[in-house]
Design a protein around this motif. Sequence first.
Motif, short mmCIF file in Angstrom:
data_model
loop_
_atom_site.label_atom_id
_atom_site.label_comp_id
_atom_site.label_asym_id
_atom_site.label_seq_id
_atom_site.Cartn_x
_atom_site.Cartn_y
_atom_site.Cartn_z
N GLY A 135 8.28 1.63 -6.44
CA GLY A 135 6.98 0.82 -6.60
C GLY A 135 7.05 -0.08 -5.34
O GLY A 135 6.27 -1.20 -5.03
N SER A 136 7.98 -0.32 -4.31
CA SER A 136 8.26 -1.04 -3.28
C SER A 136 7.88 0.34 -1.89
O SER A 136 9.41 0.49 -1.21
CB SER A 136 8.86 -2.33 -3.25
N GLN A 223 -6.69 -6.23 -6.07
CA GLN A 223 -5.54 -5.01 -6.37
C GLN A 223 -4.86 -4.82 -7.79
O GLN A 223 -5.16 -5.72 -8.47
CB GLN A 223 -4.28 -5.96 -5.98
N THR A 224 -5.13 -3.72 -7.80
CA THR A 224 -5.13 -3.02 -9.00
C THR A 224 -3.74 -1.83 -9.49
O THR A 224 -2.95 -2.15 -8.58
CB THR A 224 -6.01 -1.57 -9.73
N GLU A 225 -3.38 -1.73 -10.99
CA GLU A 225 -2.61 -1.22 -11.40
C GLU A 225 -2.12 -0.14 -10.34
O GLU A 225 -0.10 0.15 -9.75
CB GLU A 225 -2.21 -0.61 -12.65
N TYR A 226 -2.92 0.63 -9.92
CA TYR A 226 -2.21 2.55 -9.03
C TYR A 226 -3.16 2.23 -7.95
O TYR A 226 -2.47 2.94 -6.85
CB TYR A 226 -2.75 3.25 -9.97
N SER A 293 -1.51 8.35 -7.49
CA SER A 293 -2.02 7.03 -8.27
C SER A 293 -3.28 7.33 -9.75
O SER A 293 -4.07 8.01 -8.90
CB SER A 293 -2.04 6.29 -7.10
N PRO A 294 -3.09 7.62 -10.63
CA PRO A 294 -1.59 7.60 -11.21
C PRO A 294 -1.27 8.91 -11.18
O PRO A 294 -1.69 10.07 -10.65
CB PRO A 294 -1.87 7.11 -12.71
N THR A 297 1.50 4.07 -7.82
CA THR A 297 0.66 3.40 -7.14
C THR A 297 1.05 4.11 -5.07
O THR A 297 1.93 4.92 -4.88
CB THR A 297 1.37 2.23 -7.37
N ASP A 299 1.74 1.67 -3.70
CA ASP A 299 2.78 0.46 -2.90
C ASP A 299 3.68 2.02 -2.98
O ASP A 299 4.60 1.43 -2.06
CB ASP A 299 2.50 -0.46 -3.56
N CYS A 300 3.78 3.17 -3.45
CA CYS A 300 5.23 3.23 -2.69
C CYS A 300 4.95 4.50 -1.87
O CYS A 300 5.82 4.77 -1.39
CB CYS A 300 5.19 4.94 -4.66
#
Length: 437
Positions: A135-136, A223-226, A293-294, A297, A299-300
């Motif tokens: 996730g980062s 910013q949202t979850e995905y 995403s989904p 995310t 951010d991956c």
Amino acid sequence: MIWNTMMGTSILSIPWGIKQAGFTTGMCVIMLMGILTLYCCYRVVKSRSMISSVDTSTWEYPDVCRYYFGSFGQWSSLLFSLVSLIGAMIVYWVLMSNFLFNTGRFIFNFIHHINDTDAVLSTNDSNPVICPSAGSGDHPNNDSMIFYANDTGLEQFEKWWNKSKTVPFYLIGLLLPLLNFKSPSFFSKFNILGTVSVLYLIFLVTFKAIHLGFHLEFHWFMQTEYFVPEIRFQFPQLTGVLTLAFFIHNCIITLLKNNKNQENNVRDLSIAYMLVTLTYLYIGVLVFASFPSPPLTKDCIEQNFLDNFPSSDILSFIARIFLLFQMMTVYPLLGYLARVQLLGHVFGDVYPSIFHVLTLNLIIVGAGVIMACFYPNIGGIIRYSGAACGLAFVFIYPSLIYMISLRQEDRLTWPKLIFHIFIIILGLANLIVQFFM
């Protein structure tokens, strides 16, 4: 020729840069940086013609800098040119370690029938995309992602085939001897590998995008979850990457000398920058838009987007093999250029002795190994070195030389003065802000 020379390792970090900036902001930044760096490169090309008092037909850009700024211009241009060369060599070492590691892991997993996507967050389909940093995308996982306990063979493989602890050292035996060659002519014959690698990357991301489809949801500031917002304050990270991605200013005069029709230089330069900009946009937009995403995310997205494909992926394996062999042939060429510039200026001889050459090469290789072991973040390395060398060659020197030459001819106007001072301020801001992002 210019397109082939300019396309380098930065292309792998463009999707990550778009993620840092936001989708819409990222596309705008790529186009604006393409226009700005093209203008500054145009000023470099025209810099020799602004000098009428001497014959400049054989001059390179450091000679122009020496004419206007004396020994300071000569040595400072040498310093920033070395920063760009050694920075590129460090990025190459990190990437070669990555590609060699994943190639070895692919072969080992294939032989032992191991599915390496079981250990990381991934999509569950026949052609998975993975999130190795959980996730980062800013802190890539440097270790093997195979976690199968109680198997001696696997434990030994992980011990001796580790991305950050062993593989960077294995490359020393392969590449250090090649750096000590007196002539790089053998390696220059493999330049076609660069074009093939870029064309294959275009095919790869096109195929993956068709398979995965587009996954976009527009949120301008939230910013949202995905999904990441369309505008992010981390966009200067992309400008740092792009400064190196569009950087060819220190050798553009040399490249254009071979043009049969010199009056076409500006046209050819403009076409080359347009093609490079379109290539970066194509790769960056397709990778970002198709990233699933989904369930994952945005951010991956990794600093090297190939890390988002598992080592068991055949198409990615082929891409890594292409890039590995390309970089192993380009790396000695970059080392030769660094040797010519540094030893040629200091000792007046590009090969004063094997001791001098070996010492320089050990320092360069050591820097690459250290970064591959402790800071294997190619996005960070590219943006720092790009912003540093770009400060001089892209923003300051072309603008200052143009303003000085206009001043000497009493043709400097306030609009031109303000515009070029603004370019210099942008270059300074681009470097300073990298340390706060």
